[in-house]
Write an enzyme that holds these catalytic residues in place. Structure first.
Site: not given
Length: 214
Positions: A86-87, A90, A116-117, A136
């Protein structure tokens, strides 16, 4: 007493990448804690793929309470770590307490499952150098900059590190993670009894769908 697995995440994590491993590990009889920057109700998102978009779209997802703040986590109490995407990664990669947690798991050579992330976090801690990983696909340059060998496939196992590209690869990701987890449990705990399916003591958690029903 059930063995414990830690999930580290935060707001704007991908709903499926938190809830799928969380529920799958409970089904296997593990106790699972969710840690975040602080104890609060976390708000997740849904990343999906739609015609006409050059990248994924983001919609409101489910909510789930965090059991612990990162500052409260004792890494030694857990046999493995899960890092959803997901975000959230970050900004989580800049959290000093989380970086200590990540370092402790890698130093102890305990299983780490990332998707993923999520590898943005392990890359930022310097723990991917010389390893084989997937993530990802858009993160391939980031993985290479971190010194890792990127492989565009549904799941990559490099010792205790299990990585995957995104939620469509969940079955392969969890299948490989559970293999490593069970093997690790047997090697470190000779008298360990293998986890059984979902028990009555598994904690119940409320979930809340978004108005759009995702």
């Amino acid at each position: 007493m059930p063995e414990k697995v830690l999930i580290v995440t935060g707001d704007a994590a991908e709903s499926l990448e938190v809830l799928y491993p969380y529920q799958r590990l409970l089904e296997e009889g593990y106790e699972v804690d969710i840690a975040a920057p602080e104890r609060k109700t976390l708000r997740f998102v849904v990343h999906d793929f739609e015609p006409g978009y050059d990248t994924y779209t983001e919609k409101p997802g489910y909510t789930l309470p965090a059991d612990l703040a990162f500052s409260e986590v004792d890494p030694g109490a857990y046999i493995a770590l899960v890092i959803p995407g997901g975000r959230a990664p970050e900004y989580l990669r800049n959290n000093a307490e989380l970086r200590k947690i990540i370092g402790a798991f890698f130093s102890a050579d305990r299983p780490v499952a990332q998707i993923c992330h999520g590898p943005l976090i392990t890359a930022a801690t310097g723990n991917l150098s010389g390893r084989r990983v997937t993530a990802y696909p858009a993160l391939e340059p980031d993985m290479q900059s971190a010194g890792a060998e990127f492989q565009d496939t549904e799941a990559v196992v490099d010792g205790p590190l299990i990585s995957s590209r995104a939620w469509p690869d969940h079955p392969a990701w969890m299948r490989e993670f559970l293999k490593v987890l069970r093997s690790s449990s047997r090697s470190t705990c000779p008298d360990h009894i293998q986890p059984h399916p979902l028990t009555a003591t598994a904690p119940a958690r409320p979930t809340e769908s978004s108005p759009s029903g995702v």
